[in-house]
Structures are given as structure tokens and as C-alpha cells.
Design a protein around this motif. Structure first.
Motif, mmCIF file in Angstrom:
data_model
loop_
_atom_site.group_PDB
_atom_site.id
_atom_site.type_symbol
_atom_site.label_atom_id
_atom_site.label_comp_id
_atom_site.label_asym_id
_atom_site.label_seq_id
_atom_site.Cartn_x
_atom_site.Cartn_y
_atom_site.Cartn_z
ATOM 1 N N ILE A 297 37.416 14.797 21.291
ATOM 2 C CA ILE A 297 37.017 13.443 20.837
ATOM 3 C C ILE A 297 38.523 12.313 20.525
ATOM 4 O O ILE A 297 38.595 11.745 20.889
ATOM 5 C CB ILE A 297 35.887 13.474 19.316
ATOM 6 C CG1 ILE A 297 34.630 13.906 19.942
ATOM 7 C CG2 ILE A 297 36.003 11.885 19.175
ATOM 8 C CD1 ILE A 297 33.810 13.303 21.069
ATOM 9 N N THR A 300 40.019 11.561 23.538
ATOM 10 C CA THR A 300 39.181 10.925 24.321
ATOM 11 C C THR A 300 38.584 11.394 25.534
ATOM 12 O O THR A 300 38.299 10.622 26.613
ATOM 13 C CB THR A 300 39.787 9.360 24.429
ATOM 14 O OG1 THR A 300 40.604 9.565 25.701
ATOM 15 C CG2 THR A 300 40.214 8.572 23.189
ATOM 16 N N THR A 323 36.495 8.568 17.065
ATOM 17 C CA THR A 323 36.177 7.838 18.181
ATOM 18 C C THR A 323 37.294 6.978 18.666
ATOM 19 O O THR A 323 37.451 6.384 19.327
ATOM 20 C CB THR A 323 34.879 7.193 18.216
ATOM 21 O OG1 THR A 323 33.935 8.173 18.117
ATOM 22 C CG2 THR A 323 34.648 6.437 19.703
ATOM 23 N N SER A 409 27.933 2.801 18.444
ATOM 24 C CA SER A 409 28.626 4.179 18.778
ATOM 25 C C SER A 409 28.696 3.874 20.483
ATOM 26 O O SER A 409 29.918 4.142 20.928
ATOM 27 C CB SER A 409 28.013 5.455 18.771
ATOM 28 O OG SER A 409 26.669 5.500 19.130
ATOM 29 N N THR A 413 32.584 4.027 21.612
ATOM 30 C CA THR A 413 33.004 5.289 22.719
ATOM 31 C C THR A 413 33.331 4.601 24.034
ATOM 32 O O THR A 413 34.081 4.940 24.888
ATOM 33 C CB THR A 413 31.678 6.111 22.843
ATOM 34 O OG1 THR A 413 32.155 7.250 23.306
ATOM 35 C CG2 THR A 413 30.696 5.476 23.765
ATOM 36 N N VAL A 418 35.909 7.094 25.433
ATOM 37 C CA VAL A 418 35.816 8.535 24.842
ATOM 38 C C VAL A 418 34.784 9.209 25.663
ATOM 39 O O VAL A 418 34.927 10.639 26.129
ATOM 40 C CB VAL A 418 35.411 8.349 23.451
ATOM 41 C CG1 VAL A 418 35.102 9.935 22.813
ATOM 42 C CG2 VAL A 418 36.494 8.060 22.481
#
Lengths: 468, 468
Positions: A297, A300, A323, A409, A413, A418
């Protein structure tokens, strides 16, 4: 660039042909269309004495190149039953080395399309590094001017010309891919899997050949190989070039790399102890799980060896914050990036000093050199705009009906390149295919926005950009 | 200040005595203890020729004052069966005009304790405005130096001395409370409810006398009164003083007020149309619901007339973002505040202009005057640190076992001094009492942090602050 993409499409065509799979037709057709379009552009626009490009053209060209390349590179996916929206999303996700996927049932796909996904990451990853080292510093976006000094400064001049630098980056990138593939194969992957996954590892892309991502392999040796090479992919490639050219300790002396490695180790240990406290596993199992997923994470990449959203609320909170972190500048990693966090920390400290004693003069240095005058504001403005964009797009996704956790999220992301989000739909064990089409286009846009360090794209939305 | 608090405690004691409720004993005992402590401090520390206070003492004194006053003002709650943790949380929530509550069954509480909750908001609200106008600009925190120019500049000098200014603010505050209480009573509230709710309205506090908050009243006239007076409480009080002193159009000419009102109207309309599209109600019902709840969150009051988290995912997303906005500077509203968003927008615009044509010189002005040199960085750093703190505390709460939505929204609502969060536990229909004690202390800290514009408190955590 379109012709290069067209040529790259022939590789998966050959693989499908060798496998006796009909998929080669889609690749060949896409290659012909792309080559034709690229050739036409060259014929129409070729100029023996091209005009010098200004900074405006730099912004426009960079953004348009990403949009158009993704539009053509998406064509082969149409041959596998994807809608153009899904195809474009998957392609942008690959080229920006995000790694979010809309394809379920990866395990049963022909090898050609799996290779194409890996190649998209590879091409995108290499393109990003070249862009981050050669282009962005001169566009002065989000504090990247810091690295302009670095490569233009005489004492530390890495390579004299752009072309040579590009070759050197490609050589380092290729070298890392080969070594990584060798270890993956050594520890039990098939040759094909090893090559695909090493491409998406070094590019910190995160596309895997299996729906269960790296959980498929169940091999600690493969996890540690992944951890190490994801981390290497997220380090500044200029420093690798310095090492090869006779300064083997360059990596160790780089401020950004030290902070990055320290951060990875610290968070991996914290999560390992959290796992030890909440599960009945050994320390080795805990640190293997923790370091692989944390590194995935933070760099990424977006692989997972276990659904970490089942590790408890603390883990979910930590992974959400991770993230935002990102790797080093001049690498394939996305998100905010370590140097911005370092500079933000330094600025906060000096701001507090200034509050305490307003007359004190504080000289700010980074990696042994003075901070250019416009870097502080660029960096902090980048951070504020980054958070604002995550929030605004989260509301847009919520307006399309996504629940709060999925919307927020997804936004974070995609902008951070990510890959996985949180929640049942787009979490590490999920898939982006159930999202509405409009959300997929918005996410594709966010991936490009994050990849081009926000400002390169946002500046095009200012009316002033289009005046004379 | 402790003696003032001790005196204020006698008011609810008298109410309980008149109601023949035993609660008066708790108030009297708390008042005696607080008065004794305050008196002791005066005796010990009184100095006929006090030393001039420097900027460091300013930071320390401001923070310590909030911590200590809350510690004593919490005492009366102990008489109603609250733990000291809950009592401190409720008190800090009142004094910072946050409005998050740990008390369930408000409808059955004796009137003394309800009045005390309202008084905490009133005292805190008045204290905040005085602090924001007299103290913070000189501490130069988060761009507040912008308003130092305003009150020290000769052409626009509002009132010559701090004491007179404080009196004028108190008069405006008291006047607004009385007018608001009059309308509340006129439209059907009991006299007691009208006074309590007008105190928590003008202070943008948000404590209500009923578990169902304003949903209890079911009166459009009361909702519109609330909407208008919450908005007034979130406007810069210096401008009200100007109006009273002979410049009736001052409000209309204030850049911040115009943006604030425009923003409220725009978001209220958007949410009203969203309600019209998703529910079978009239436009009047929709705009009444929407404007009250939107104004309540934007002004960081925290009342609700309906559980807006049941309005769909889009509404949840919007209300989460609204938690960050806040009202005007120099008011009782918390969070980021309109002027910071305006300056951030202006800076973003000029930064993009600079990227397009690096040699252009852009002069930045706000409210008709040039921006002081250190304001841009202060404002943008405030934004970045604000978001970072929301994220970090969200992880801390997740580590205490709270789910992602509760943890994140608790962190945002406490730092913004708003009141309600999202989710089943701390949402507008919920209550903070189920949270673990550690979370309540951390939330109390966050409320103070937000109320004192972050830097005032954070600077105390720098080792440099404590040297020499």
C-alpha cells in the motif's frame, strides 16, 4: 508514442498465437488501428524544424498524451467482452500503475490479455519515471522543482542529455524486472507469472494474474521477494543510476530513501505486533503478512497476500492513512510521496519556531541543499489540494449511490494510484466492476490526476491557460 | 476566570432550588470549590506590577486556561451520576461550543443541569469571540494575523481598547441571544427552552434540551428562526459592532460574510432538490429541512431537525464534507472557516497563474487590503495540518475499536467543533456515551485543539517552546 504502443500489442498477440487462443486477433486489430492513428499523426504534424515547446505546451502535451494513449491501449480489452468504459478504466489503471481491476475471473483468462495488463503497468511505470525526472521538474508542479536543481546542478549532474538519461532509466528498470522475475521463478512461480508479476512489481502497478492476488502463491519467499522489489520500485531511479555509475552508497545517503525505508520498517513492525496481539500466529508469519501488505500500500502497488480489512478496525484505519503516503519521488510510486511529507514536517517545525520567536531566521535545507524559494508553498498547496480532491470526489461517488466507505476509499485509492479500497465492493478482496460507469470514468480521471501530480492537469481547467 | 465560572454556577443552583430539585447542592458545592481554587490562585499569584506577557506566555496561558476552566466547570455534572471522564467531555464540548453529548435521557433531566449545559456554550462562545478578536491575531496562528491588521489599522479602528471591545462583543452577543429567545418563545417554545436554545444557537453550540434535538419541536417557524440565528452566530462579531456604530451596510460589504451566505444558500438549495428528488414532500418542507440541517453543520452548531444520515449516501458524503467548512472568523463557529477557504482558493488561482506564466506578478488582496506576507503559508499549512490531524486521530479511534465511519467522523466533528458524527453510534440520532473513556479524552483534546486554531496548542509540543 502510439506506434510504440502498437508495437507492444504484438507481444501478447504472439503469446495468444502460441497458445492457440483466438485473442491474438483482437491484439493484431488493435495494433493496426493504433499504428494507423499514430502514423497519421506523424504524417499530418511532422515538422522538420519543430517550434520550441513552452511551459503551456508542456502541460497540455503531457495530459493529452495520457488520455489518448489510454484510449488506444484500451482496444485489446474490447476483444474480451469488456465495455469500452471498463476497458478504459482497466487501461488507465494499468498505465498509471494503479492496479484497480474490473476483470473478475483472472485465473481463467488467456495469457495474452494477462501479459497486456502487465505490459501496461511496465510501459506506464517507465513513462512515469522518465516524466518525473525530465518533465515535471520544469513544469514546477507540487514541489517537483526541488528535483530540477538536483539534475541540473553541475556538481551532481547525473547524465548530460535527456536521451541518455531515458536509456539509463530503461536499463535500470529492465534490470530490476529481470532480477525480480528470476527470484519469483526461483521461488516457484511459472515463468509467465514471474515475468508478469515482476513487471507489475517494479512498476508498483499491482495487477496480478489471479483474483486472489498474491494470496494465490502462499509462499513466504515470494512474499519477501515482492516486499523487497516493491520497495525498490518506489525508490528514486536517479539514485540507482548514480550507484551503477560508481557511487554505491548513494542509496544510503539519500534523505528520502532513508525516511522511506524507516517508515516501512516502523509501520510493518507496528502491524506485525498488532497481528501477534490479535491472532494466534508466529512472529515470522506476522511480519511476513504485515510487511508485504504494508509495503504494497505504501509503495502504491496494491497487491495483497491476505484481506487486511479483516485485521480489525485499527488495521483498516492504518491502511486508509497509508493510501495517502506513497513512495519516493522519481519512482513509479504515486500518492503524496515521502519528500512532500518530509518537507511538510520541516515547514511545520520552522513555522512553530517562527511563532515562538518571530525574529528568528531559519534556513531550510533538503538532502543537503537549500530549499528553492517557491517549494514550501508548492508542497503545502499540493497537500491541501490533494485532500480537497479526495473529499470532493468522495461526495461525487456518494452521489452516484456508493456508500460512505466505498466512496471515500475509492477516491483516495484512485488519486494515490494505489489500487484497492475499503469495504466489501472495492476492498482488497473485491473488484471495481460493480461500480456505475460514471464512477469508472471519474476514477480514471482521478488516476491520471494523481499520476500527473495534480497541477499538470488542473492548470488546464483555468481559463487563463487558454488565453493568448 | 474561575471565580466567574463559580458565580455562573449559582444560576442553575437557583433554578434547581426554585424547582425543588436536589441538584442545587451539586452546583453550590462545585461553586464553592471553584471559587476557593480561583481565590487561592489570585492570592498566590497576584502582583501589583504584573510582568508584560510575551507571545510564549500567550500560547501557554490560552491553552492552560481552557484545560483548567473545563476541569472545574465539569464538577456539577458529577452530581448527576456522570463519571469525571463523561463530565469533562460534556463540559469541553459545551465550552468549545461543539455540542457532542454523552447524556442520554435529556428530556427527563432537572432544569438546572440543562441550563448549565446552555451556559457552558454561552460562556465558551463569548470567550471564543473575545479570544479570536483580541488574542489569536497577535499569536499569528493559522492566518489570524489577517485580522490583526483589521483591528489595529487606523482607518478601520473599531474600538480603541480591549476592555471596551470585550464589552461591545458581550452586548452584541447578549442582544442576539435575547432576540433569538424572543422569537423561539413567540413560535411556541417554553420560556426556559427558549433561553437555553437561544444560548446554544448564538454560541453555535448545539446542546439541546431533548434527545431528539430540534426534531422535538416540529415547527417550521422555530426551524427558520434557528437557521437565521445560527447563521448570525457564525458571522464576524466585529462587523456587527460596526453596524451598530453607524455603518449598517458593513455586513453586506464583508467579503467573508458574502461568501458564507452564498455558500449556505447554494448547499441548502442543492440538498433541498436532492430531498425533492428522493422524497414525496413539498418544496417548502424540503428547503426547511435542508437549510436548518445544512446551516447547523456549516455553522458547526450541531442541532438536527431530522436524521440526515437517512437521506441517502449523497447526503452523508455532503454532510461529512460540510463538517470541515465552518463559519466566519471572529464568530463562535469552528472548523476551517470561510476566510481560509477563500484565501486557499485565491492562492490556488495565483499559483496556477504562476505555473502558466512564471514571470507574472500577482498582488493578493482580501477584503480590500493586501494580504500580509506570512498569511498564505499560515493558511495553507493550517489546512494541511487540519486534515492530517483528522486522519491521525481517526486511526487512534480505530485502534480503540471504533469502526471506520465512527472513527473518522468523530475525529472530524470534534476538531471542527461541530457535534454529531456519522454512523449508528455518534450520528445525529446517536450519543457519544458508548465510546471508550480514552476516546472521550482524546476527543476532548481535539475539541480544544480545533477551538484554539490548532497552532496555539500544538506549539506547546515543540521542545523549542520550553527552551530558555
Amino acid at each position: 508514442m502510439l506506434c510504440t504502443i502498437a508495437a507492444a500489442m504484438l507481444l501478447p498477440a504472439l503469446v495468444d498465437l502460441a497458445d492457440n487462443d483466438r485473442g491474438w486477433q483482437a491484439f493484431l486489430a488493435s495494433s493496426v488501428v493504433t499504428f494507423f492513428a499514430g502514423g497519421l499523426l506523424v504524417l499530418v504534424a511532422y515538422d522538420e524544424n519543430p517550434p520550441r515547446l513552452g511551459v503551456k505546451e508542456g502541460f497540455l502535451l503531457t495530459t493529452v498524451a495520457w488520455v489518448v494513449i489510454a484510449a488506444f491501449a484500451a482496444l485489446p480489452f474490447l476483444g474480451h467482452g469488456l465495455s469500452y468504459t471498463d476497458a478504459y478504466f482497466e487501461t488507465m489503471s494499468g498505465l498509471t500503475t494503479t492496479g484497480s481491476t474490473v476483470i473478475a475471473g483472472l485465473d481463467k483468462l488467456p495469457r495474452g490479455i494477462l501479459l497486456w495488463r502487465a505490459l501496461l503497468c511496465g510501459i506506464g511505470g517507465l513513462g512515469i519515471i522518465v516524466m518525473a525526472i525530465l518533465m515535471l521538474p520544469f513544469l514546477r508542479v507540487g514541489g517537483m522543482q526541488l528535483f530540477q536543481t538536483e539534475s541540473s546542478d553541475k556538481s551532481e549532474k547525473v547524465l548530460p542529455r535527456a536521451f541518455e538519461l531515458t536509456l539509463a532509466i530503461a536499463a535500470v528498470f529492465g534490470g530490476l524486472v529481470l532480477v525480480c522475475a528470476f527470484f519469483y521463478a526461483w521461488f516457484g512461480m511459472s515463468g509467465f507469472d514471474a515475468i508478469c508479476h515482476s513487471l507489475t512489481t517494479i512498476a508498483t502497478g499491482g495487477f496480478a494474474n489471479y483474483d486472489s492476488s498474491f494470496a494465490h502463491f502462499e509462499s513466504p519467499a515470494i512474499y519477501w521477494t515482492g516486499t523487497i522489489f516493491m520497495a525498490l520500485g518506489a525508490m528514486p531511479f536517479v539514485v540507482f543510476i548514480k550507484m551503477v555509475r560508481g557511487d554505491p552508497t548513494a542509496l544510503w545517503h539519500d534523505t528520502q530513501v532513508r525516511a522511506f525505508v524507516g517508515f516501512l520498517i516502523a509501520i510493518s513492525l507496528i502491524m506485525a505486533f498488532w497481528l501477534l496481539a490479535t491472532r494466534n500466529i508466529s512472529f515470522f508469519e506476522a511480519i511476513t503478512l504485515s510487511s508485504f501488505n504494508v509495503t504494497s500500500i505504501v509503495t502504491t502497488t496494491g497487491y495483497m497476500s491476505d484481506d487486511y480489512t479483516k485485521w480489525g478496525n485499527f488495521a483498516i484505519g492504518v491502511f486508509f492513512l497509508l493510501t495517502f503516503v506513497g513512495g519516493c519521488s522519481g519512482s513509479t510510486a504515486g500518492a503524496i510521496k515521502i519528500y512532500r511529507l518530509q518537507i511538510a514536517h520541516m515547514l511545520t517545525r520552522s513555522h512553530f519556531l517562527h511563532l515562538i520567536s518571530p525574529n528568528r531566521v531559519v534556513t531550510l535545507t533538503y538532502n543537503g541543499r537549500r530549499l528553492p524559494a517557491d517549494v514550501p508553498f508548492s508542497v503545502v498547496a499540493f497537500l491541501a489540494i490533494y485532500f480537497a480532491i479526495v473529499g470532493l470526489f468522495a461526495v461525487i461517488y456518494a452521489g452516484m449511490g456508493l456508500d460512505f466507505v466505498t466512496a471515500l476509499s475509492a477516491s483516495a485509492t484512485a488519486l494515490g494510484n494505489v489500487g484497492p479500497g475499503l469495504g466489501d465492493v472495492i476492498g482488497p478482496a473485491g473488484n471495481f466492476v460493480p461500480l456505475p460507469d460514471a464512477a469508472k470514468w471519474a476514477l480514471s480521471f482521478q488516476m491520471m490526476l494523481g499520476r500527473l501530480e495534480l497541477f499538470t492537469v488542473l492548470v488546464l481547467f483555468r481559463p487563463e491557460f487558454w488565453r493568448s
